[in-house]
Design a protein around this motif. Structure first.
Motif, mmCIF file in Angstrom:
data_model
loop_
_atom_site.group_PDB
_atom_site.id
_atom_site.type_symbol
_atom_site.label_atom_id
_atom_site.label_comp_id
_atom_site.label_asym_id
_atom_site.label_seq_id
_atom_site.Cartn_x
_atom_site.Cartn_y
_atom_site.Cartn_z
ATOM 1 N N LEU A 9 -6.959 1.302 -6.135
ATOM 2 C CA LEU A 9 -7.960 2.018 -4.760
ATOM 3 C C LEU A 9 -8.876 0.893 -4.599
ATOM 4 O O LEU A 9 -9.083 0.058 -4.835
ATOM 5 N N LEU A 62 2.405 6.335 -8.959
ATOM 6 C CA LEU A 62 1.442 7.117 -8.602
ATOM 7 C C LEU A 62 2.492 7.725 -7.294
ATOM 8 O O LEU A 62 3.224 6.784 -7.652
ATOM 9 N N ALA A 88 0.061 8.587 -2.526
ATOM 10 C CA ALA A 88 -1.080 8.616 -2.791
ATOM 11 C C ALA A 88 -1.172 6.937 -2.412
ATOM 12 O O ALA A 88 -1.227 6.073 -1.966
ATOM 13 N N LYS A 135 -7.787 8.772 -8.380
ATOM 14 C CA LYS A 135 -7.202 9.454 -7.433
ATOM 15 C C LYS A 135 -7.198 10.590 -7.824
ATOM 16 O O LYS A 135 -6.930 11.881 -7.388
#
Ligand code: G6P
Ligand code: MN
Length: 445
Positions: free
Chosen positions: A193, A356, A360, A393
């Motif tokens: 991320l 994910l 996302a 997340k």
């Protein structure tokens, strides 16, 4: 080509304009529209840009406005680089968290959650206006927390919003440099991320050069991340983490360093930047020189507390000149001219990381062309990294829920479920503390 910059009175705008001035190719930006809610900031930055453009025959025209809809209408590209609550807000984000003994940082830990909670509603409002007023514009999001904000905007703009950050590029360049590789030819295997990713390999001519770096303590000690994390931990991980992971792997030390600092980063910048904008009120102040001096000081002191906690010393000269504007320009050129390139960007996952869901937003190498940014296939992350990515997340999703519904309970969950917040009681007090400090959080009920 018309580029609108939201947060157009922001301090880093001259970096972007400098990059545009250096772009001589066909189809380049010819008109820059600066939007800011603060007219004084706009006029300060406009003066810096005018000095930058002096003597350049076909410099992009610059106009400034405080009318958001007027700024968005007719834009081909929109750079969003806003700071909701200003640097005052950033300093408050740090202070409230540190008083509870947890990390307060611009984008990481409790500070990042607070910043996300007040930024998402504003970003969503912009995205809605854009969908109406400039549905074909490409939106390049620099606004932090960049991954979260990009995801919030993508719910309204789909893949027309792309998030950017300079830190993965900086990391890739540093690792290439110490390995003697050409960063523009190397394949950087990086994923995660925003501000939470790992470089797992650097391939040149089909060969992964990272093992050579990991095996060499002298090489490992010769660049920023090597000094921050220490050779032993990097070898043990078998990867080079993004610098922001220093707040996770050395949480105690970084919290303490922030608590003991004379002023936190946000408080330092709040004062430093206020001085700059004050000086710009004097009509005779040399705009470009004053800006440049302020910029040099800002860059030299970036992550100073982390480097001090790690005994990492000063920043290297090569690391000082950002890269932020280069990523933005490279992305815009690739899209505008269909010049195919690869860049590490924040985009919707689709199936890239199977842990994910498809929507996302992740940070991953992408193939970019006139159709936008397409994430490339990457190897899965190891368990420890997957754990952090999924936990953070989940926190981002609670922030999106809170921002969408006004649910205070969701805001408490966002803090409580963050890996760097160690008690539900602390999370409750953080929500109380932040709602008292920030008028922008009054929507939480
Ligand atoms: C890097 C990060 C940005 C962040 C900035 C903070 O460039 O990628 O996301 O906003 O550092 O720098 P500052 O000078 O504001 O502490
Ligand atoms: Mn960033």
């Amino acid at each position: 080509m018309r580029l609108t910059i939201l947060g157009g009175g922001g301090f880093r705008v001259p970096l972007v304009y400098g990059a545009l001035l250096g772009d001589r190719s066909e189809g380049r930006v010819t008109h820059v529209v600066l939007h800011d809610r603060d007219a004084a900031r706009l006029s300060a930055v406009t003066r810096v840009l005018a000095e930058q453009a002096a003597g350049m025959p076909d410099a992009p025209e610059v106009t400034a406005t405080t009318d958001l809809d007027a700024a968005l209408r007719g834009a081909d590209f929109v750079f969003s680089a806003i700071r909701v609550g200003g640097l005052e807000g950033r300093a408050d984000d740090e202070r409230v968290a540190l008083a509870e003994g947890v990390l307060g940082q611009e984008t990481v830990g409790a500070g990042g959650v607070a910043y996300g909670l007040r930024t998402v509603p504003v970003a969503v409002d912009i995205a809605r206006r854009l969908a109406r007023l400039a549905p074909d514009a490409w939106v390049i999001n620099f606004t932090n927390p960049a991954g979260l904000v990009t995801e919030a905007m993508s719910r309204h703009l789909g893949d027309r919003v792309i998030g950017i950050c300079d830190s993965p590029v900086g990391l890739g360049r540093r690792v290439a440099r110490v390995l003697g590789a050409d960063p523009d030819r190397a394949w950087i295997d990086y994923v995660g991320l925003n501000h939470l990713g790992w470089l797992r390999g650097l391939r040149v001519a089909g060969r992964d050069e990272l093992p050579r770096l990991l095996a060499d303590p002298a090489l490992l000690g010769s660049f920023e991340e090597g000094r921050l994390f220490g050779p032993e931990w990097l070898r043990s991980l078998g990867a080079i983490p993004n610098e922001y992971l220093h707040y996770y792997y050395f949480n105690r030390e970084t919290v303490r360093a922030y608590q003991e600092a004379d002023r936190t980063r946000g408080a330092f910048l709040r004062d430093q930047q206020a001085r700059f904008y004050d000086e710009m009120r004097r009509p005779d102040a040399p705009a470009l020189a004053t800006w440049d001096r302020t910029r040099a000081e800002r860059e030299a002191t970036y992550m100073a507390e982390n480097r001090e906690a790690a005994g990492a010393g000063e920043r290297e000269a090569d690391d000082l000149s950002g890269g932020y504007e280069k990523v933005a320009l490279a992305l815009m050129r690739a899209v505008a001219r269909d010049e195919r390139t690869t860049l590490i960007l924040n985009v919707r996952n689709r199936g890239t990381l199977s842990v994910l869901d498809a929507d996302a937003v992740i940070e991953v190498p992408c193939l970019v062309d006139a159709n936008g940014a397409h994430p490339v296939a990457v190897d899965p992350l190891p368990g420890h990294a997957t754990g952090l990515v999924c936990a953070v997340k989940a926190v981002e999703r609670e922030i999106l829920t809170a921002a969408g519904s006004g649910s205070r309970a969701a805001a408490v969950r966002a803090f409580a479920l963050h890996p760097l917040v160690d008690s539900v009681n602390v999370a409750h007090r953080l929500v109380d503390g932040y709602t008292a400090a920030h008028p922008g959080l009054a929507y939480l009920r």
